[in-house]
Design a protein around this motif. Structure first.
Motif, PDB file in Angstrom:
ATOM      1  N   GLU A   1       0.832  -1.206   0.000  1.00 38.02           N
ATOM      2  CA  GLU A   1       0.000   0.000   0.000  1.00 38.02           C
ATOM      3  C   GLU A   1       0.865   1.254   0.000  1.00 38.02           C
ATOM      4  N   LEU A   2       1.956   1.253   0.750  1.00 37.76           N
ATOM      5  CA  LEU A   2       2.876   2.388   0.717  1.00 37.76           C
ATOM      6  C   LEU A   2       3.470   2.565  -0.684  1.00 37.76           C
ATOM      7  N   ALA A   3       3.790   1.469  -1.345  1.00 40.24           N
ATOM      8  CA  ALA A   3       4.322   1.556  -2.710  1.00 40.24           C
ATOM      9  C   ALA A   3       3.295   2.175  -3.653  1.00 40.24           C
ATOM     10  N   ARG A   4       2.046   1.847  -3.451  1.00 38.98           N
ATOM     11  CA  ARG A   4       0.997   2.434  -4.289  1.00 38.98           C
ATOM     12  C   ARG A   4       0.885   3.931  -4.039  1.00 38.98           C
ATOM     13  N   ARG A   5       0.948   4.337  -2.759  1.00 41.07           N
ATOM     14  CA  ARG A   5       0.785   5.748  -2.406  1.00 41.07           C
ATOM     15  C   ARG A   5       1.985   6.595  -2.839  1.00 41.07           C
ATOM     16  N   HIS A   6       3.196   6.112  -2.592  1.00 43.18           N
ATOM     17  CA  HIS A   6       4.381   6.941  -2.806  1.00 43.18           C
ATOM     18  C   HIS A   6       5.020   6.732  -4.168  1.00 43.18           C
ATOM     19  N   ARG A   7       4.797   5.565  -4.787  1.00 42.70           N
ATOM     20  CA  ARG A   7       5.456   5.283  -6.060  1.00 42.70           C
ATOM     21  C   ARG A   7       4.472   5.064  -7.193  1.00 42.70           C
ATOM     22  N   GLY A   8       3.181   4.986  -6.857  1.00 48.22           N
ATOM     23  CA  GLY A   8       2.158   4.837  -7.887  1.00 48.22           C
ATOM     24  C   GLY A   8       2.208   3.519  -8.613  1.00 48.22           C
ATOM     25  N   VAL A   9       2.668   2.453  -7.933  1.00 48.46           N
ATOM     26  CA  VAL A   9       2.785   1.149  -8.579  1.00 48.46           C
ATOM     27  C   VAL A   9       2.072   0.090  -7.752  1.00 48.46           C
ATOM     28  N   THR A  10       1.719  -0.987  -8.411  1.00 50.49           N
ATOM     29  CA  THR A  10       1.117  -2.138  -7.749  1.00 50.49           C
ATOM     30  C   THR A  10       2.161  -3.242  -7.652  1.00 50.49           C
ATOM     31  N   VAL A  11       2.418  -3.726  -6.447  1.00 49.86           N
ATOM     32  CA  VAL A  11       3.335  -4.843  -6.256  1.00 49.86           C
ATOM     33  C   VAL A  11       2.588  -5.973  -5.559  1.00 49.86           C
TER      34      VAL A  11
ATOM     35  N   SER B   1      10.436   6.898  -8.970  1.00 47.95           N
ATOM     36  CA  SER B   1      11.043   5.593  -8.740  1.00 47.95           C
ATOM     37  C   SER B   1      11.123   4.845 -10.068  1.00 47.95           C
ATOM     38  N   PRO B   2      12.090   3.940 -10.219  1.00 48.57           N
ATOM     39  CA  PRO B   2      12.117   3.136 -11.447  1.00 48.57           C
ATOM     40  C   PRO B   2      10.984   2.112 -11.521  1.00 48.57           C
ATOM     41  N   LEU B   3      10.364   1.797 -10.385  1.00 46.46           N
ATOM     42  CA  LEU B   3       9.298   0.792 -10.398  1.00 46.46           C
ATOM     43  C   LEU B   3       8.177   1.197 -11.345  1.00 46.46           C
ATOM     44  N   GLY B   4       7.676   0.222 -12.079  1.00 49.22           N
ATOM     45  CA  GLY B   4       6.575   0.467 -12.995  1.00 49.22           C
ATOM     46  C   GLY B   4       6.999   0.959 -14.366  1.00 49.22           C
ATOM     47  N   ARG B   5       8.270   1.247 -14.558  1.00 49.42           N
ATOM     48  CA  ARG B   5       8.759   1.738 -15.844  1.00 49.42           C
ATOM     49  C   ARG B   5       9.225   0.569 -16.712  1.00 49.42           C
ATOM     50  N   PRO B   6       9.235   0.755 -18.001  1.00 48.87           N
ATOM     51  CA  PRO B   6       9.707  -0.316 -18.888  1.00 48.87           C
ATOM     52  C   PRO B   6      11.117  -0.754 -18.511  1.00 48.87           C
ATOM     53  N   GLY B   7      11.288  -2.043 -18.347  1.00 50.80           N
ATOM     54  CA  GLY B   7      12.589  -2.590 -17.987  1.00 50.80           C
ATOM     55  C   GLY B   7      12.819  -2.762 -16.512  1.00 50.80           C
TER      56      GLY B   7
END
Length: 398
Positions: free
Chosen positions: A85-95, A224-230
């Motif tokens: 949930e923190l990753a969703r809030r601060h990085r805009g990604v789903t893990v 953050s690099p998370l969610g980006r291509p590669g």
């Protein structure tokens, strides 16, 4: 009585090369001196508050309720869901908390596990200078070799051409801290995306230490690099609850990565600390992160106040874009920062971090001094008053 251990013959000959090559931390030495004097600490970014009350209640309940044995090495699922949930809030990604999140004993262990997972002895790791003081030693403990790349110009920009020029056939990883300690840079879209693309082109792993991801200022957002291509093939993100939940002493960090990288990180984690303390994980998992207040505006005001006060003292300061620190140029004061920092402890009763700690060659940091704006407001004001008095030729009577 004298211990026989104090006179063990040839003890130095039995130390590993990796440990022998790591010097003591300069700031730790100053901290011991400051503690004996009672100096005011504006060097360390220690959270100013306390963990959420529900975290303390839940951790205490776990301790008294019999939950005192090993937690799963990968971390309690409830806490991994909190991290997601923190990753969703601060990085805009789903893990996926089941396969892409690992709980570690602080971000320091998280970075070390990531290095152990993707480098072999003799491999090279690019890191950006100035750097968080622990990084070179962590790289050396992993058996790898640090290859510093200077951040560019007065704005501390990330120079992709300089990174490319530093790559060799032995390069395996790039270590980036954003928001950055000690400069306060919050690296932007072009810098992070460009670095990830460079890693993808050269089959490298980008390890990002994002412990200050919740603290960016002036309308910026954390990148953050998370969610980006590669990213799935080339990125491991490390974070911590030390700052976001103000629980640095709980030592709860985490790694976010693809299932393949996560499996490797977990193998390293299981052979370092096995797992983080179970009762503390129970406590952290009890926090409703969706209800946490965003206190970045408060810290932005604190940042502005410190920058203004230091400017009044004649120091040159780049206004931090994120994080908890200010890096001030002190070359106008006539002595290098390592000597100045010791003088400030002894004569002014103020602890700051000398810039020499953040450069491969200490000479590169002698014009810089790091301070934090997150400590107690009243004590910080007193420290700044002592600093002003010291610079004007006054003396502090302890």
């Amino acid at each position: 009585m004298t211990s026989s251990l104090e006179h063990s013959p040839r003890a130095g000959a039995r130390l590993s090369r990796r440990v022998s090559g790591i010097g003591s931390m300069r700031l730790a030495e100053l901290m011991r001196l400051a503690a004996g004097i009672g100096a005011i600490d504006i060097a360390l970014g220690i959270p100013p508050g306390e963990p959420p009350a529900e975290a303390v209640r839940a951790a205490t309940g776990a301790l008294t309720g019999g939950r005192n044995q090993y937690a799963p090495p990968e971390g309690l699922l409830a806490l991994r869901e909190t991290i997601a949930e923190l990753a969703r809030r601060h990085r805009g990604v789903t893990v996926d908390p089941a396969t892409e999140v690992t709980i570690t004993c602080g971000a320091t262990e998280g970075v070390l596990n990531a290095l152990l997972a993707v480098t072999d002895p003799g491999d090279e790791v690019v890191l950006f200078e100035p750097f968080y003081e622990n990084y070179p030693g962590m790289i050396e403990l992993a058996g790898a070799v640090a290859r510093p790349v200077p951040l560019d110009g007065p704005g501390w920009r990330l120079d992709l051409e300089a990174v490319r020029a530093a790559l060799t056939p032995r390069t395996r990883a790039v270590l980036l801290n954003t928001p950055h300690n000690p400069t306060g840079r919050a690296f932007d879209e072009d810098e992070v995306a460009g670095l990830l693309d460079l890693c993808a082109r050269h089959d490298l792993v980008l390890i990002t230490d994002e412990v200050y991801e919740g603290y960016v200022y002036d309308g910026r957002r954390h990148v953050s690099p998370l969610g980006r291509p590669g990213a799935a093939e080339h990125a491991i993100v490390v974070g911590s609850l030390s700052k976001s939940l103000q629980m640095s002493g709980w030592r709860l960090g985490y790694c976010l990565a693809s299932p393949a990288f996560t499996a490797a990180v977990r193998r390293a984690h299981e052979r370092t600390t096995v797992g983080a303390p179970g009762p503390l994980q129970v406590g952290a998992a009890a926090v409703d992160v969706a209800g946490l207040a965003d206190d970045s505006a408060y810290f932005q005001r604190r940042r502005d106040h410190l920058v203004d006060r230091l400017g009044e003292l004649g120091l040159t300061v780049a206004r931090p874009e994120g994080g908890w620190f200010v890096l001030a140029a002190v070359d106008t004061l006539g002595r290098p920062s390592d000597l100045l920092a010791e003088e400030l402890v002894r004569s002014a009763g103020v602890l700051v971090a000398p810039g020499t700690s953040f450069f491969t060659d200490p000479a590169g940091g002698r014009r810089w001094m790091r301070m934090t704006f997150v400590r107690d407001e009243g004590r910080t004001e007193e420290a700044l008053d002592r600093l002003r008095n010291f610079l004007s030729g006054g003396h502090h009577d302890r």
